[in-house]
Structures are given as structure tokens and as C-alpha cells.
Design an enzyme around this catalytic site. Structure first.
Site, PDB file in Angstrom:
ATOM      1  N   LYS A  18       0.872  -1.306  -0.113  1.00 23.00           N
ATOM      2  CA  LYS A  18       0.027  -0.055   0.129  1.00 23.00           C
ATOM      3  C   LYS A  18       0.741   1.353   0.086  1.00 23.00           C
ATOM      4  CE  LYS A  18      -4.023  -2.281   0.818  1.00 23.00           C
ATOM      5  NZ  LYS A  18      -3.556  -3.651   1.008  1.00 23.00           N
TER       6      LYS A  18
HETATM    7  C1  LIG Z   1      -4.321  -4.655   0.536  1.00 21.38           C
HETATM    8  C2  LIG Z   1      -3.494  -5.922   0.503  1.00 21.38           C
HETATM    9  C3  LIG Z   1      -3.756  -7.132  -0.570  1.00 21.38           C
HETATM   10  C4  LIG Z   1      -5.080  -6.829  -1.252  1.00 21.38           C
HETATM   11  O1  LIG Z   1      -4.877  -6.141  -2.430  1.00 21.38           O
HETATM   12  P1  LIG Z   1      -6.263  -5.491  -3.104  1.00 21.38           P
HETATM   13  O2  LIG Z   1      -5.522  -4.394  -3.814  1.00 21.38           O
HETATM   14  O3  LIG Z   1      -6.940  -5.154  -2.235  1.00 21.38           O
HETATM   15  O4  LIG Z   1      -6.660  -6.582  -3.987  1.00 21.38           O
HETATM   16  C5  LIG Z   1      -3.146  -8.035  -0.463  1.00 21.38           C
HETATM   17  N1  LIG Z   1      -1.910  -8.290   0.405  1.00 21.38           N
HETATM   18  C6  LIG Z   1      -1.681  -7.255   1.074  1.00 21.38           C
HETATM   19  C7  LIG Z   1      -0.421  -7.343   2.494  1.00 21.38           C
HETATM   20  C8  LIG Z   1      -2.276  -6.268   1.353  1.00 21.38           C
HETATM   21  O5  LIG Z   1      -2.148  -5.145   2.425  1.00 21.38           O
END
Ligand SMILES: *Cc1c(COP(=O)(O)O)cnc(C)c1O
Length: 497
Positions: free
Chosen positions: A113
Site C-alpha cells: 500500500k
Molecule cells: C491490501 C492487500 C492485499 C489486497 O490488495 P487489493 O488491492 O485490495 O486486492 C494483498 N496483500 C496485502 C499484504 C495487502 O495489504
């Protein structure tokens, strides 16, 4: 480049407006009116650039209302070794023959993120200035764990903004909870909800589209915006690393320019994999996009059958950032796959809201299976995958990445497809230390969270990220827990309305 809304194609706004608004007034998501393309020569050229330059190159195709200097200001501030622990920002690890781990977790909160949330505050404040918005931007975030912390880090003490984060009380790892409760900054707030992620997200969405709240905010010189992956400013930075990874593979001589790759993405809200879809349609040669889910496998069923049905048991898993039954960004994909048919999107997402279920047309079903492959695995299989690649390759991955590894192995066994493959590695194994250590040692350990981190360091030989090491000594600042029905009142109270 203008942006339309998935629920009203007649909406036409600039990228600065799309980014500041976050979500369109009638509840739709902003989508660029066309997908810009890159030639193979451009992709090759990108391989010779720094990550910040690669990002600026891609953004110039989407944020056409930004000047070059404005884009540079954003990219240079976000993608530097001030914020990331590796020079390459998105590190590509060669795991085993023809399989590569795209490590997206070398930022301040140790999850992918950060790739978007380190730059979003710059996009937002630059956008607000561009359209002469003289308002304080209030960010509301619903998080299943990683978004919240990444948004808090991105926005803390950014002038002209304040941020409030909601997380499911029992739906995040203890390390994630600690990261959020100890958040620093004068413009931040964090609150737990008695409910799951979807409750948090529905609450935030309802507040965003509440005209009464909107008017009250307006009168105080404030406006809402979103840092969730429904904001286009979150999605476009994610497109960059798939293009970057492909260019890197060409540069390293792992593939020839024009060769196809597979991309595997551990998926929750469908943001990260949608970014890979955009990269593909911009010109990155992709064979299959492989959508990996945990036991909350609503997306696996959807891609395989064309029926989206959220009426099912919700499970808390060892990959909590994927514990999601409503994948918001799917709306953007379906908008594109229906040929931008806003009426269809209103119909389907109306049904999703009222009945929790919709079924797409045969035409869309065919497109889904042509572009995507989908699979899922449970917690036992997730931990087995962590142990398996640790034993075979000495590589330690987190639980979310392990879901992708397992689903990819199943895909390969079922199809015999030997196309070189990039797996999106979405979090540091330290962030989910309890499950990772259990997987590595084959037993549940009763040592405390921080001792687990130390033990993983011994086993994995990976450096402990500085941000996680520091947590041990930080005081908790945010301990509120409320019912989901109290969310709106809580927000208004905190804003002094
Ligand atoms: C948010 C997240 C995901 C999922 O990603 P999306 O964009 O919501 O599909 C997978 N792994 C981790 C570690 C995340 O923080």
C-alpha cells in the site's frame, strides 16, 4: 485525459477533480476515458530510468492536467530512499526458474500500500491547489489492516489535510493494530469498529455520499476525500510497478522485449490486480492475470462462473488484508468489459447492494476467463506454501504472498503453462510474524510478538525493517472501539460538527 464515472458515463472531470473527489457524487468510481498506450520501445526506454522517473513517465499519460514539474514534485517526494529501504523501490527478486517476486513492501509500513499511499498526499494537495480548492481535505479510510497504516504514514502532518482511519476490531493482525494505535502526527485519528472490513467500508461509503454531512462539512470549509483504493490516485501508482517489472526483466535479459509474462496477484479489493490489467492494456505483454484469493473466495467463484455472490460465510484468515467480500474495484473492470455501459453497472451494483448478488452477461463471462485465471487456498495451504518455498529456495514470504504462490503452483500444475511469471509480493513477512513463524517452525509459538520477529530474523536472514523494530517502545495513542452504527456520529464529533 478526462475521467468518467462508472455509474454515469456523462460525468467528465479532470484528474485533479477525480483525485480530490475520490468517488463520484452518484456513487460511481472514476475511470479514465481511454487507456493510454506504451509502445515496446517506450517500455524498453523505461527500463533505463530510476523508479521515480518511470513513475513520472507513466503519470504523464494519465494526469495530463498536471505540469511536468508538478508530477516531478510528487514522484521525487514519494519514491526516494528517504521513504523506501531499497534504491529500486520495487525490488524484483529472482525466486526460482522463471518465477520472480515483485517485492512491493520496502516502504515505511512494510506492505505494498505504501507504493500508492506515499504519493497520494502529494497528488491530492497538488490537485486541490490546481483547481483552487481552498478547503481542508478530510481523509476517511476503511482498512483491513495495511491501507490504514500506510495512509496514516502518508498523510501525517501534511498541511491542509486530516485523516481518520477505521479498522475491524478483530480483523487485523496484532502488529497491524499496534502500528495504528501508536501512530504519530497532529492530524491523525484511529478507531476500531465492532464488525468486519465490509462494515467499516460501507460506513465510510455511506458517510461520503451523505448529502447532509457534505453540506455540514462545506459550511466549515472542509471536504471529504478518500484514500481507499477506490481513489484513482491510489490506482494509477500501482500501474507503474507492473510496467517497471516488465522493463526490468527485459533489461536483465530474463525475457526478450515482446515476450509475454503471467502476473499473479493476491487479491482483496481488486485494486492491485486491476492495476495489472491496466498495465496489460497499456501495452505490457501479459498472457494471464492470475487472481489469488484466500478462503473468502468470492472472486474465484466470480471469475469462474460470472456470478458474484457475497451471501456467504465470512472467514478471518491469516491473510487478513484479503478478508473481503465486496471487492470495490471490480466495478471498474466490469465498466470496461461492458464497453462502458453505465446502465449495466448501475443494475449490477444496485443488485449487489440490495440482494448481495448479480450475474454478468455471457459476453463478460467470456472476457473474464480469457484475461484471468483464478484460484484460492485455505490457511493450512497458505502456511504450507510459506514452508515449502523456504525449504526449497531459502526465501521467506508473508501470508498474502504465500496465497499467490500456492494458487500459482496450482495453476501451473493444471495448465502446464511455463510462461515466465511475476508474483506480486505484497507484505514483509515480519508484518504477519505469528503465522509466518508458525509456518516456518511447523508449530504454534507462545513467545511474544517481538520475540517472534527476532526469531524470523534468525531463520530468514532478512533485516528487520526499522519501522517495525521501533514499534516496541512506542506508546499507544488511539484505543477507541465503537459499533458500526456509531461511525457517522463519531466522524462528525471528531470534526467538531
Ligand atoms: C491490501 C492487500 C492485499 C489486497 O490488495 P487489493 O488491492 O485490495 O486486492 C494483498 N496483500 C496485502 C499484504 C495487502 O495489504
Amino acid at each position: 485525459m478526462y475521467y468518467n464515472s462508472t455509474r454515469n458515463s456523462g460525468v467528465k472531470v479532470s484528474s485533479a477533480e477525480a483525485i480530490t473527489q475520490g468517488i463520484s457524487a452518484e456513487g460511481g468510481l472514476f475511470v479514465p476515458e481511454s487507456i493510454p498506450t506504451l509502445t515496446l520501445d517506450e517500455i524498453k526506454l523505461i527500463g533505463g530510468m530510476s523508479y521515480a522517473d518511470r513513475a513520472a513517465y507513466v503519470f504523464s499519460k494519465y494526469l495530463t492536467d498536471f505540469t511536468e514539474a508538478e508530477i516531478r514534485y510528487c514522484t521525487d517526494n514519494a519514491y526516494s530512499t528517504k521513504n523506501f529501504e531499497t534504491e529500486s523501490i520495487a525490488e524484483l527478486a529472482h525466486l526460482f526458474d522463471g518465477t520472480y517476486m515483485l517485492e512491493l513492501w520496502h516502504g515505511p509500513t512494510c506492505a505494498f500500500k505504501d507504493m500508492a499511499l506515499q504519493i497520494l498526499p502529494y497528488f491530492l494537495t497538488t490537485s486541490a491547489k490546481k483547481i483552487n480548492l481552498d478547503k481542508k481535505i478530510v481523509i476517511l479510510v476503511a482498512t483491513s489492516g495495511d491501507t490504514g497504516k500506510a495512509a496514516l504514514e502518508g498523510f501525517k502532518d501534511v498541511e491542509g489535510t486530516s485523516i481518520m482511519v477505521f479498522y475491524p476490531e478483530d480483523g487485523v493482525s496484532s502488529m497491524q493494530k499496534r502500528q495504528m494505535k501508536t501512530q504519530e502526527g497532529s492530524n491523525v485519528g484511529v478507531c476500531a469498529i465492532k464488525g468486519n472490513f465490509d462494515d467499516c467500508q460501507n460506513g465510510v461509503k455511506a458517510i461520503f455520499t451523505d448529502s447532509e454531512v457534505k453540506a455540514a462539512l462545506e459550511s466549515k470549509g472542509m471536504m471529504f476525500s478518500s484514500a481507499n483504493s477506490i481513489n484513482w490516485g491510489r490506482l494509477v501508482p500501482q500501474v507503474v510497478y507492473y510496467i517497471s517489472a516488465y522493463a526490468e526483466l527485459v533489461k536483465d535479459g530474463e525475457i526478450a522485449l515482446g515476450d509475454k509474462i503471467n502476473i499473479v496477484v493476491p487479491t482483496g479489493n481488486f485494486g492491485n490486480i486491476l492495476a495489472a490489467y491496466y498495465a496489460k492494456h497499456m501495452g505490457v505483454p501479459v498472457n494471464k492475470l492470475i487472481c489469488a484469493s484466500n478462503i473468502n473466495n468470492v472472486l474465484t467463484d466470480f471469475i469462474n462462473t460470472g456470478v458474484y455472490d457475497r451471501n456467504r460465510q465470512f472467514y478471518a484468515t491469516v491473510s487478513p488484508s484479503m478478508d473481503i467480500l465486496i471487492s470495490s474495484n471490480l466495478e471498474r473492470l466490469l465498466y470496461l468489459m461492458t464497453g462502458r455501459d453505465d446502465a449495466r453497472i448501475r443494475e449490477w451494483f444496485g443488485k449487489l447492494a440490495s440482494e448481495g448478488r448479480y450475474e454478468v452477461t455471457d459476453d463478460v463471462k467470456a472476457k473474464l476467463t480469457e484475461e484471468f485465471s483464478a484460484g484460492f487456498c485455505d490457511d493450512v495451504q497458505t502456511k504450507a506454501a510459506i514452508r515449502d518455498i523456504y525449504e526449497k529456495y531459502g526465501y521467506t514470504c508473508d501470508t498474502h504472498t504465500a496465497v499467490a504462490v500456492k494458487v500459482y503452483n496450482d495453476y501451473k500444475a493444471a495448465t502446464g503453462d511455463t510462461t515466465k511469471t511475476v508474483i506480486a509480493s505484497t507484505a514483509s513477512p515480519y508484518k504477519f510474524s505469528a503465522a509466518v513463524l508458525e509456518a516456518l517452525e511447523g508449530k504454534v509459538s507462545d513467545i511474544d510478538e517481538y520475540d517472534k520477529v527476532d526469531r524470523i530474523a534468525e531463520l530468514s536472514k532478512l533485516d528487520i525493517p526499522a519501522a517495525l523494530a521501533d514499534l516496541r517502545n512506542k506508546p499507544e495513542r488511539f484505543c477507541d472501539v465503537i459499533a458500526k452504527s456509531e461511525q457517522k456520529g463519531y466522524v462528525l464529533g471528531k470534526l467538531g460538527i
